[in-house]
Design an enzyme around this catalytic site. Sequence first.
Site, PDB file in Angstrom:
ATOM      1  N   ALA A   8     -29.385  -3.613 -14.902  1.00 41.72           N
ATOM      2  CA  ALA A   8     -30.216  -4.734 -14.494  1.00 41.72           C
ATOM      3  C   ALA A   8     -29.638  -6.067 -14.945  1.00 41.72           C
ATOM      4  O   ALA A   8     -30.342  -6.928 -15.462  1.00 41.72           O
ATOM      5  CB  ALA A   8     -31.641  -4.560 -15.039  1.00 41.72           C
ATOM      6  N   ALA A  10     -27.361  -9.509 -13.519  1.00 40.20           N
ATOM      7  CA  ALA A  10     -27.639 -10.393 -12.389  1.00 40.20           C
ATOM      8  C   ALA A  10     -27.306  -9.734 -11.058  1.00 40.20           C
ATOM      9  O   ALA A  10     -28.106  -9.766 -10.113  1.00 40.20           O
ATOM     10  CB  ALA A  10     -26.866 -11.699 -12.558  1.00 40.20           C
ATOM     11  N   TYR A  58     -31.450 -12.523 -16.697  1.00 43.65           N
ATOM     12  CA  TYR A  58     -30.223 -12.626 -15.923  1.00 43.65           C
ATOM     13  C   TYR A  58     -30.382 -13.288 -14.554  1.00 43.65           C
ATOM     14  O   TYR A  58     -29.402 -13.794 -14.002  1.00 43.65           O
ATOM     15  CB  TYR A  58     -29.614 -11.233 -15.724  1.00 43.65           C
ATOM     16  N   GLY A 144     -16.783  -8.053  -2.362  1.00 44.32           N
ATOM     17  CA  GLY A 144     -16.776  -9.178  -1.438  1.00 44.32           C
ATOM     18  C   GLY A 144     -17.328 -10.438  -2.058  1.00 44.32           C
ATOM     19  O   GLY A 144     -17.844 -10.433  -3.187  1.00 44.32           O
ATOM     20  N   SER A 146     -19.700 -12.953  -3.198  1.00 46.30           N
ATOM     21  CA  SER A 146     -21.161 -12.873  -3.354  1.00 46.30           C
ATOM     22  C   SER A 146     -21.590 -13.366  -4.727  1.00 46.30           C
ATOM     23  O   SER A 146     -21.176 -12.803  -5.738  1.00 46.30           O
ATOM     24  CB  SER A 146     -21.634 -11.427  -3.168  1.00 46.30           C
ATOM     25  N   LYS A 199      -8.940 -11.473  -8.446  1.00 45.10           N
ATOM     26  CA  LYS A 199      -9.516 -12.789  -8.154  1.00 45.10           C
ATOM     27  C   LYS A 199     -10.230 -13.367  -9.370  1.00 45.10           C
ATOM     28  O   LYS A 199     -10.298 -14.591  -9.539  1.00 45.10           O
ATOM     29  CB  LYS A 199     -10.458 -12.711  -6.950  1.00 45.10           C
ATOM     30  N   ASN A 264     -16.075 -16.814 -14.140  1.00 42.68           N
ATOM     31  CA  ASN A 264     -14.653 -16.889 -14.477  1.00 42.68           C
ATOM     32  C   ASN A 264     -14.119 -18.302 -14.282  1.00 42.68           C
ATOM     33  O   ASN A 264     -13.331 -18.803 -15.099  1.00 42.68           O
ATOM     34  CB  ASN A 264     -13.881 -15.885 -13.626  1.00 42.68           C
ATOM     35  N   GLU A 289     -15.578 -11.031 -16.233  1.00 43.32           N
ATOM     36  CA  GLU A 289     -14.669  -9.886 -16.185  1.00 43.32           C
ATOM     37  C   GLU A 289     -13.197 -10.287 -16.222  1.00 43.32           C
ATOM     38  O   GLU A 289     -12.349  -9.530 -16.693  1.00 43.32           O
ATOM     39  CB  GLU A 289     -14.943  -9.045 -14.931  1.00 43.32           C
TER      40      GLU A 289
END
Length: 341
Positions: A8, A10, A58, A144, A146, A199, A264, A289
């Site tokens: 749970a 975001a 979140y 993708g 988002s 990315k 990021n 990440e």
Amino acid sequence: MKITLLGAGAWGTALAIAAARTPEVGAEAGATARRVRLWARDPLQVAAMQAARCNPRYLPGSLFPAALELFAADEAELAQLCAGEDLVVLGTPMAALRGLLRRLRGLQVPVVWLCKGFEQHSGLLGHEIALQEAPALAVGVLSGPSFAKEVAAAAPTALVAASAHAHVSQRLVQALHSRTLRVYANDDVVGVEVGGAVKNVLAIATGLCDGLQLGHNARAALITRGLAETVRLGLALGARAETFMGLSGLGDLVLTATGDLSRNRQVGLRLAQGQSLQQALDSLGHVAEGVYSARTVAQRARALGVEMPITQAVVALLDAELSPAQAVQQLMGREPTPERP
């Protein structure tokens, strides 16, 4: 359709909201949504979400549809609790993927994950972890461009569902495709995962570029050459080049590198302002990440003989081996080479 989302944060919360308000494919207008459950490890977090009918930690302000159920349970019980589902979606960070796949290895239903990155200690992508921990599972990945906040608000979004098993990607399409969320099927799992992982590293570089006010030319160059790095690594791992021109490649890179909702990108911006890496992470309050994937991306590329200078500069920056200005100088001071993917 019965759908359970595990995690749970975001993004897991946003997908649960989207799934719970999506009518079944082929249902008449006004039909009720399917049953969707969202799991959190912490019973106190579940109680707070039930009271607020949103995720105040979140994803504050994004109200839950009536069809969304919340529950807490010990991880040891998850396999039993998910056995009767039509789809299980893992919304945890990359660091938790291996443990969950190990617990769910005996399920007979599709299991897909949302996390993007390389596992920190092994350097493996999600599908490679699944082959080690749960080779019999029918698995896939949803990726993708988002932002969770926009998906929860039903802003137009397009995603890609990738799996080696056609029925898994089609199950994701059935579960999530709607008037505001388009889901495309793809069988290039390697390409989709590489695009989603690299990315995040490149977004740190672009945030640094913008934080140093280097201009739009520099940003465009970083994104373009960063995409070339991604393609080189993907091809070396067995991906198809065309995948990187799609949603999980170019699409996700552009969003994460330029959108201020990107965690990021925010790391890069904060480093450019003189914050330490720990200060930048503490101020975010969420997982970025790219910070954890950068070293493993560079290590995997090095083992394959793939040149990734932008990634290497980000690693040196995160390790405090280079200052922001020195990282830029290192990239701009490289010897001229022909342009190639």
